[in-house]
Structures are given as C-alpha cells and as structure tokens.
Design a protein around this motif. Sequence first.
Motif: not given
Length: 512
Positions: A296-323
């Motif tokens: 429930d807490l992770v859902q609360k974190v993702l929802e305002p960023m309009k993300m469906n899943s942690l994978a979206s956040l993962c890839f967003t961070l990967a594109r921002l931070l590189g390896k």
Amino acid sequence: MQMKYQMPTRVVMGTGCLVKNAEELAPLGDKALIVTGSSSARASGALDDAIAALTKNGQGFAVYDKIPANPGTGCLAEGASVARMNGCDFVLAIGGGSPMDAGKAIALVAGENVPIPELFCGKYGDSILPIACVPTTAGTGSEATQYAIITNDAAETKTGIAAPGLFPRVAFLDATYMKTASRNTMVNTVIDSLSHSIEGIISNRAGPLTDALAHEALSIIGAAFPALTANTLSDGDRDRLLYASTLGGMVIANTGTTALHAMGYPLTYSRDIDHGRANGLILADFLAFVQKTRPDLVQKVLEPMKMNSLASLCFTLARLLGKPDAMTDAELEKYSAKAITAKNIANSAVVPTERDVLAIYRDSFSRSGQTTGLANSRHATIEFIACEDYLPAKHFRTVPPRLKDVPFGKTEIPVMIELSPKLASEMSFPVTWDGKVFGYVHDNERLASIFTGDMAKGYDSRRIYLNDWGDAFLLTFENGTRDREITRFVHTREIQSLFARCNILPENVYEM
Ligand SMILES: NC(=O)c1ccc[n+]([C@@H]2O[C@H](COP(=O)([O-])OP(=O)(O)OC[C@H]3O[C@@H](n4cnc5c(N)ncnc54)[C@H](O)[C@@H]3O)[C@@H](O)[C@H]2O)c1
Ligand SMILES: [Fe+2]
C-alpha cells in the motif's frame, strides 16, 4: 485524528525575491556571515543579490566561501571563528545543501560555543545564531528543515544534527539561480528531493499533512522526469522543482528520513558518490523490499508519479543515473554494518535488518545481466524495440475505460497507454479518457516469446503498459505479479506512426 506538524520557516518565493523582500532579513541581526561554496553562489547571481539585499537594509556582512561538498567539521570551526572575529550575529547561507548545512552548523557552533568534538552530542541550547537560507539546488530542502548533515570522520559516515534553532528564520526560493546548474547536479539533487518525499510516505511518523505535501511534490517531480532526463528543463520546470524540494524539506522536518538515507551516507562517505545519486542507486530496491510487507505504501509513492509499477521507477532512475558504480561484496558488507547503526533505520515503516540492508545493496549493485526481476532489469541495457513486432497494427482494439478490467480471451493482451497531454492532443483515438487509452492487442509470436519462462506464470493476468516519456515510450510487459516484468523502450515516433496506420476496431467487434 492525531497529528504533529511544525514548520516555522517563512518561505518567500519568486524571481528576484531576495532583493524584493530584503526587509525579511532585517530582524535577523546587524551583520551577516554569508556562508557559501567557492563558485556557485557567485556564478548563479545569488551572492550579488544577497549583498544587494543586506546593503538595502543597512546591514553589514562578511563572506566565508570555503564550504566543500559534504562539509566536515574543519570548515565549521573556521567559519565560526570568522563569524566571531567579524562580529556577525546571524548567518545567511547560500548554495546547495552543503553550504546551507554548513551555514546552519556554523550558526550553532558560533552561537552556542560548542567545542567541535562535542558537535554530534545532540544537546544544544537556544543561542544558535538566526539563519536565512537561499537554495541554489532543488534537492535537500535544508532551507525548511531543522537538520544539518555533517561528515563525521570519527564514525566514518555522515551524521545529522538536529535542533529547533536550526530551522532557518526565512528561506528565499528563486529558481533562476539554478540555471547555471549542470544536468548532473540537477539530476542528483532532484533525486534527493524525490527520496525525501518518498521516505516521508514510508516513515513510521508519516501523517495526513506530510502525506499531502509529499503527494504534491511527487506529482511535480514525476511530471518533470522526461525533461530532466533529456536536459530540457524549462524555467517553469525549475520553479516547480524548487517548490517540490522545499515541500520535501517540510515533509522530512516532520517525518525524518528513513533507512534509505541511512544506506546512502556510507556510499557518500567512502566512495564520494553524490548524496542524491547514492540514494537513487538504492531507491528502487529499497522500495521493492518495502513492497513485500507494505505494498500500500509503495502504491502511494507511485500513484502521484503516474507510474504503474516499480519497474517504471527503476527505468526512470536508470536513464537518469546511468550504470551503478562498481562495488565489491566486502564493501557492501562494511556499508551494511555502518548503515544499520544509523538512527533513521528505525524510522522506516518496514525496518530492515542488517541482512536486509546487505540484500538491498547487493540487488542495487548486482550486474547479473538477467532481463527479468526488478534489480536485474535496471542493469540490463536500455533496449529499444521495434514497436510493430510487439503491437501489430492490424490487431488493435480499443475499449472504453469501464471495460478496462474485463477478463480477456486467450489470444488478446490488454494494453494501457498513458499519453502526455501534448501527445494526447496530437493523436486521436476513438476512446480516450483522462489521457489514457485502453485496448487489446492480439497475441502474436513475439509476445509469446516474451511471456515464456517465469513470465508465463500468472498467464491469466498479463498486461502491457505504455508510458509516454516524451522522446520514448516505456513498455512494461507484466504478468500480474509486480516483480515479474520486462521493460523495453520504443521511440515515440514509432508509436505515432503505428497508431496512424493502425486498424482500430470498435469495442464491440471481437472477431479479428
Ligand atoms: N539538511 C537537510 O535536511 C539535508 C537533507 C538532504 C541532504 N542534505 C545534505 O546536503 C548536501 C548535498 O547538497 P546538494 O545536493 O545541494 O549538493 P552540494 O551543495 O554539495 O552542491 C553540489 C554541487 O553543485 C554545485 N552547485 C550548487 N548550486 C549550483 C548552481 N545553482 N549552479 C551551478 N552549480 C551549482 C556546487 O558548487 C557543488 O559542486 C549533502 O551534504 C547532504 O547530506 C541535507
Ligand atoms: Fe537528502
């Protein structure tokens, strides 16, 4: 409802706000010690504005501009003696979190006469010099917190000091100062601010007011990811991001930070990884750990960023931070032992053990190269696929939103496409709702090859999500359990041309 909330700092925001509101500085004292780093306050124009504001009020000033990144105690002792020698009775700190925190700690050392060896004792009186802050990054929120984070060589990590008197009396938010910040500085600092709002939500001291502030900050940060990634932030974006980082400060002033910050500090201390980057590299795997107990807490974190899943956040961070930076297991064991002793570990709604901390570090820094699984997908190459192969144009059928959750046939996979307002206005679909398009694609050989192995389990709930990230669409192939996802990118122009050619069948036509 039971709640505690405190934020005594006056916040003034807007272009030119420091000079326009110079009178806000008048009650703080007769002579300011301006505390800053060697270059950014000058380059950004903030130092000139501060001097103009003080001069307008007839207040004197001395400048101490020797604050390095991640300040230690050396510059605090020197800064405090400069304040005393010059008879300064308040501090005006300008910069990123490093000069702001150092300025706050100098106000404490100078005002309280705290001997440096006792700096981390945690007991301070009420003679801390009054503080004003001018942030030049959109990250720490230090302008609205009672904390100063100082490098603690004896403990080989960074340690926070906290006192009510460390809340600045006034903060001036002028986003034009961030125009000189590099992409790297913007990315790292925005990720710090992102982590503050996220940690506010997963803190065991979270409350309705801090949740509301964090929600607002996360929606702003989520909307800025594409421009941040592409380094095309507008003046408006910078303005909103600065506002969001101050909101993040207001959040952690009340909730504290959690295990994430505790885990980031040893990476900064031992490997000199920027504070925001350190948090960002472990953020997704930390949330994956939290999700096991508190989805429930992770859902609360993702929802305002309009993300469906942690994978979206993962890839967003990967594109921002590189390896991620390379780490040995021995290093990670050492950092786990260090992190677990930090006070903020216990602040997390799900408290990790030392073994959990080590597992999160290992997941974050692993390079196993597999293409499934949260941690591993982050390290996979960011791969672009040919869209037509996976979403064959002939076989796309839209459905109205009310039908988006209907069970589907064995040969169709539901697709949810989230469009930015810009793209939604450019592309016309028969059925759109709130920037979302729901449809089905017909199963094909390519899709069948994706949904094999682990991904084939949970076959009856597989889905495809497409999120508009500006220049690219993020495709998440999901099999219903959030930890089994495969993520790829498609160039936006391909999606546009696909739908231009697409034979979109009406909702009631089932035969393909
Ligand atoms: N007090 C708090 O509540 C709190 C919260 C989180 C982090 N922190 C602390 O804040 C520090 C990190 O602060 P930060 O992320 O802002 O980085 P920073 O202050 O160390 O600055 C990073 C770099 O960006 C440059 N820079 C800053 N503003 C610029 C501008 N406008 N234009 C060009 N260059 C600019 C600086 O010169 C420096 O090289 C860490 O010590 C961290 O522990 C404090
Ligand atoms: Fe932080």
